[in-house]
Design a protein around this motif. Structure first.
Motif, PDB file in Angstrom:
ATOM      1  N   ALA A 159       0.821  -1.213   0.000  1.00 33.57           N
ATOM      2  CA  ALA A 159       0.000   0.000   0.000  1.00 33.57           C
ATOM      3  C   ALA A 159       0.854   1.262   0.000  1.00 33.57           C
ATOM      4  CB  ALA A 159      -0.944   0.002   1.192  1.00 33.57           C
ATOM      5  N   THR A 160       1.984   1.247   0.701  1.00 32.30           N
ATOM      6  CA  THR A 160       2.841   2.428   0.748  1.00 32.30           C
ATOM      7  C   THR A 160       3.308   2.817  -0.653  1.00 32.30           C
ATOM      8  OG1 THR A 160       3.624   1.782   2.933  1.00 32.30           O
ATOM      9  CG2 THR A 160       4.905   3.437   1.770  1.00 32.30           C
ATOM     10  N   LEU A 161       3.807   1.843  -1.404  1.00 30.42           N
ATOM     11  CA  LEU A 161       4.261   2.116  -2.762  1.00 30.42           C
ATOM     12  C   LEU A 161       3.113   2.609  -3.629  1.00 30.42           C
ATOM     13  CD1 LEU A 161       6.649  -0.910  -3.446  1.00 30.42           C
ATOM     14  CD2 LEU A 161       7.286   1.472  -3.065  1.00 30.42           C
ATOM     15  N   LEU A 162       1.939   1.999  -3.476  1.00 30.50           N
ATOM     16  CA  LEU A 162       0.794   2.420  -4.278  1.00 30.50           C
ATOM     17  C   LEU A 162       0.391   3.855  -3.945  1.00 30.50           C
ATOM     18  CD1 LEU A 162      -1.394  -0.820  -4.202  1.00 30.50           C
ATOM     19  CD2 LEU A 162      -0.106   0.100  -6.141  1.00 30.50           C
ATOM     20  N   PHE A 163       0.336   4.173  -2.661  1.00 31.73           N
ATOM     21  CA  PHE A 163      -0.095   5.522  -2.273  1.00 31.73           C
ATOM     22  C   PHE A 163       0.909   6.590  -2.694  1.00 31.73           C
ATOM     23  CE2 PHE A 163      -2.789   3.655   1.411  1.00 31.73           C
ATOM     24  CZ  PHE A 163      -3.832   3.424   0.521  1.00 31.73           C
ATOM     25  N   ARG A 164       2.167   6.227  -2.838  1.00 36.93           N
ATOM     26  CA  ARG A 164       3.149   7.198  -3.323  1.00 36.93           C
ATOM     27  C   ARG A 164       2.832   7.640  -4.746  1.00 36.93           C
ATOM     28  NH1 ARG A 164       8.735   4.298  -1.216  1.00 36.93           N
ATOM     29  NH2 ARG A 164       8.469   4.781   0.999  1.00 36.93           N
ATOM     30  N   THR A 165       2.116   6.789  -5.484  1.00 35.04           N
ATOM     31  CA  THR A 165       1.767   7.114  -6.867  1.00 35.04           C
ATOM     32  C   THR A 165       0.364   7.692  -6.985  1.00 35.04           C
ATOM     33  OG1 THR A 165       0.752   4.979  -7.459  1.00 35.04           O
ATOM     34  CG2 THR A 165       3.158   5.120  -7.550  1.00 35.04           C
ATOM     35  N   ALA A 166      -0.348   7.821  -5.866  1.00 39.03           N
ATOM     36  CA  ALA A 166      -1.756   8.211  -5.906  1.00 39.03           C
ATOM     37  C   ALA A 166      -1.947   9.595  -6.504  1.00 39.03           C
ATOM     38  CB  ALA A 166      -2.350   8.160  -4.505  1.00 39.03           C
ATOM     39  N   THR A 167      -2.920   9.715  -7.398  1.00 34.69           N
ATOM     40  CA  THR A 167      -3.284  10.993  -7.998  1.00 34.69           C
ATOM     41  C   THR A 167      -4.801  11.153  -7.947  1.00 34.69           C
ATOM     42  OG1 THR A 167      -3.382  10.011 -10.208  1.00 34.69           O
ATOM     43  CG2 THR A 167      -1.300  11.010  -9.556  1.00 34.69           C
ATOM     44  N   ASP A 168      -5.234  12.382  -8.125  1.00 35.13           N
ATOM     45  CA  ASP A 168      -6.662  12.699  -8.135  1.00 35.13           C
ATOM     46  C   ASP A 168      -7.351  12.162  -6.879  1.00 35.13           C
ATOM     47  OD1 ASP A 168      -8.921  13.865  -9.211  1.00 35.13           O
ATOM     48  OD2 ASP A 168      -9.520  12.053 -10.288  1.00 35.13           O
ATOM     49  N   VAL A 169      -6.664  12.287  -5.744  1.00 29.33           N
ATOM     50  CA  VAL A 169      -7.214  11.752  -4.488  1.00 29.33           C
ATOM     51  C   VAL A 169      -8.298  12.689  -3.959  1.00 29.33           C
ATOM     52  CG1 VAL A 169      -6.682  11.003  -2.144  1.00 29.33           C
ATOM     53  CG2 VAL A 169      -4.970  10.715  -3.955  1.00 29.33           C
ATOM     54  N   ARG A 170      -9.387  12.110  -3.518  1.00 33.89           N
ATOM     55  CA  ARG A 170     -10.456  12.905  -2.912  1.00 33.89           C
ATOM     56  C   ARG A 170     -11.011  12.141  -1.714  1.00 33.89           C
ATOM     57  NH1 ARG A 170     -11.681  10.476  -7.472  1.00 33.89           N
ATOM     58  NH2 ARG A 170     -13.653   9.379  -7.785  1.00 33.89           N
ATOM     59  N   GLU A 171     -11.487  12.879  -0.730  1.00 32.71           N
ATOM     60  CA  GLU A 171     -12.082  12.281   0.460  1.00 32.71           C
ATOM     61  C   GLU A 171     -13.578  12.155   0.211  1.00 32.71           C
ATOM     62  OE1 GLU A 171     -11.182  14.385   4.003  1.00 32.71           O
ATOM     63  OE2 GLU A 171     -11.560  12.648   5.291  1.00 32.71           O
ATOM     64  N   THR A 172     -14.112  10.953   0.327  1.00 29.03           N
ATOM     65  CA  THR A 172     -15.516  10.704   0.001  1.00 29.03           C
ATOM     66  C   THR A 172     -16.383  10.568   1.242  1.00 29.03           C
ATOM     67  OG1 THR A 172     -15.049   8.321  -0.135  1.00 29.03           O
ATOM     68  CG2 THR A 172     -14.924   9.600  -2.179  1.00 29.03           C
ATOM     69  N   GLY A 173     -15.783  10.622   2.410  1.00 32.27           N
ATOM     70  CA  GLY A 173     -16.503  10.490   3.669  1.00 32.27           C
ATOM     71  C   GLY A 173     -15.486  10.505   4.788  1.00 32.27           C
ATOM     72  N   THR A 174     -15.954  10.294   5.992  1.00 32.34           N
ATOM     73  CA  THR A 174     -15.031  10.270   7.119  1.00 32.34           C
ATOM     74  C   THR A 174     -14.118   9.057   7.027  1.00 32.34           C
ATOM     75  OG1 THR A 174     -16.666  11.357   8.528  1.00 32.34           O
ATOM     76  CG2 THR A 174     -14.832  10.235   9.623  1.00 32.34           C
ATOM     77  N   GLY A 175     -12.845   9.309   6.735  1.00 30.72           N
ATOM     78  CA  GLY A 175     -11.881   8.226   6.649  1.00 30.72           C
ATOM     79  C   GLY A 175     -11.912   7.422   5.373  1.00 30.72           C
ATOM     80  N   THR A 176     -12.661   7.851   4.366  1.00 32.64           N
ATOM     81  CA  THR A 176     -12.734   7.113   3.107  1.00 32.64           C
ATOM     82  C   THR A 176     -12.193   7.969   1.964  1.00 32.64           C
ATOM     83  OG1 THR A 176     -15.020   7.823   2.707  1.00 32.64           O
ATOM     84  CG2 THR A 176     -14.675   5.717   3.852  1.00 32.64           C
ATOM     85  N   TYR A 177     -11.467   7.343   1.061  1.00 33.55           N
ATOM     86  CA  TYR A 177     -10.767   8.053  -0.003  1.00 33.55           C
ATOM     87  C   TYR A 177     -10.891   7.290  -1.325  1.00 33.55           C
ATOM     88  CZ  TYR A 177      -8.470  10.228   4.016  1.00 33.55           C
ATOM     89  OH  TYR A 177      -8.214  10.879   5.195  1.00 33.55           O
ATOM     90  N   ARG A 178     -10.829   8.058  -2.403  1.00 30.40           N
ATOM     91  CA  ARG A 178     -10.776   7.483  -3.744  1.00 30.40           C
ATOM     92  C   ARG A 178      -9.717   8.210  -4.555  1.00 30.40           C
ATOM     93  NH1 ARG A 178     -17.045   6.554  -5.823  1.00 30.40           N
ATOM     94  NH2 ARG A 178     -17.588   4.942  -4.276  1.00 30.40           N
ATOM     95  N   GLY A 179      -9.236   7.532  -5.581  1.00 28.40           N
ATOM     96  CA  GLY A 179      -8.261   8.132  -6.475  1.00 28.40           C
ATOM     97  C   GLY A 179      -7.777   7.078  -7.454  1.00 28.40           C
ATOM     98  N   THR A 180      -6.595   7.289  -8.008  1.00 26.58           N
ATOM     99  CA  THR A 180      -5.993   6.308  -8.901  1.00 26.58           C
ATOM    100  C   THR A 180      -4.553   6.056  -8.469  1.00 26.58           C
ATOM    101  OG1 THR A 180      -5.288   8.000 -10.479  1.00 26.58           O
ATOM    102  CG2 THR A 180      -7.433   6.968 -10.864  1.00 26.58           C
ATOM    103  N   VAL A 181      -4.071   4.852  -8.750  1.00 27.46           N
ATOM    104  CA  VAL A 181      -2.697   4.483  -8.424  1.00 27.46           C
ATOM    105  C   VAL A 181      -2.076   3.762  -9.608  1.00 27.46           C
ATOM    106  CG1 VAL A 181      -2.985   4.334  -5.911  1.00 27.46           C
ATOM    107  CG2 VAL A 181      -3.519   2.333  -7.338  1.00 27.46           C
ATOM    108  N   ASP A 182      -0.761   3.680  -9.574  1.00 28.47           N
ATOM    109  CA  ASP A 182       0.013   3.015 -10.632  1.00 28.47           C
ATOM    110  C   ASP A 182       0.445   1.642 -10.119  1.00 28.47           C
ATOM    111  OD1 ASP A 182       1.775   2.134 -12.535  1.00 28.47           O
ATOM    112  OD2 ASP A 182       2.919   4.004 -12.646  1.00 28.47           O
TER     113      ASP A 182
END
Length: 271
Positions: A159-182
């Motif tokens: 997950a750490t490696l994936l989150f380093r590539t995360a783009t277009d991240v948005r918070e969709t609720g309390t503690g919930t997130y969406r975006g894209t990863v490589d």
């Protein structure tokens, strides 16, 4: 029985890659995230940092996990203090349900292979399909020769490696997130295998994800949505983390439960 052998070898390789094992278990260490410089794409660094911070929990080294939705389902645990790990995969093989169990304790690795009664007999493994096989790791170097992008990562999903590539991240609720990863930047992640990465082609660099962080700031769920590619169907793959600090380490199999791996097992593991 080539299909059975190759399926097993692929499952074992995926499992070992997930733990990055060369006879010992990796210890995760947190590094500052690399800044995204993709033109025209919002990196949302604050949200991405929240995601990266949520993976610090793996540094504590004791947790359980469940993976669903991939080519096979799996459950497992890590305990870095005891230098132990365990994982069990359940997979479909020509309409039969098979299981693969791995136990890693210090320098020792046991594998238990069970295709079900019918295929156990067809594969000639029915005499020891109920045993944990102590494997001589020098005889399966191809399975253990891994080159991780982050050799200190103990998280099987990377997950750490994936989150380093995360783009277009948005918070969709309390503690919930969406975006894209490589996914291409996390080649050891157990969420997808190498065949899936290759089939995805350029799409591998922009895979939708959803994540959930609990009230204590810990990553508890990570899901990715991979599109259909070639013969591989679209999938919703999710890993759920739990039992932080309380996961029970595996025990060494007893003499009655285990045996040294026979030649036939090495043929399965290396063919």
């Amino acid at each position: 029985m080539k299909t059975i052998r190759r399926t097993l070898a692929g499952l074992v390789a995926a499992s070992l890659l997930a733990f990055g094992t060369t006879g010992c278990i990796r210890v995760w260490s947190h590094s500052p995230p690399e800044e995204d410089v993709t033109p025209g794409v919002s990196a949302t660094p604050d949200l991405r940092q929240a995601l990266l911070d949520s993976t610090k929990v793996f540094d504590r080294g004791n947790f359980a996990f469940t993976v669903t939705g991939g080519s096979e389902d799996g459950v497992g645990m890590m305990d870095l203090a005891g230098n132990t790990a365990a994982v069990k995969y359940v997979f479909d093989l020509d309409g039969h349900t098979g299981t693969l169990d791995l136990i890693l304790i210090d320098e020792d690795m046991w594998v238990r292979i069970d295709y079900g009664d019918e295929l156990n007999k067809a594969a000639g493994i029915d005499a020891w399909s109920d045993k944990y096989l102590l494997v001589d790791q020098t005889r399966v170097p191809g399975l253990l020769d891994t080159t991780s992008e982050d050799p200190d990562d103990s998280d099987p999903a990377s997950a750490t490696l994936l989150f380093r590539t995360a783009t277009d991240v948005r918070e969709t609720g309390t503690g919930t997130y969406r975006g894209t990863v490589d996914l291409g930047k996390a080649p050891d992640s157990m969420l997808v295998d190498e065949a899936t990465r290759e089939a995805l082609g350029a799409a591998v660099g922009s895979i939708p994800f959803e994540a959930r962080i609990d009230a204590e700031g810990r990553l508890v769920e990570l899901g990715i949505s991979t599109p259909a590619a070639g013969e591989i169907e679209a999938r919703e793959i999710k890993i759920v983390y739990s039992q932080f600090g309380t996961a029970t380490p595996p025990r060494r199999p007893t003499a009655a439960q285990s045996m040294r791996a026979p030649e036939a097992a090495y043929e399965l593991l290396t063919d």
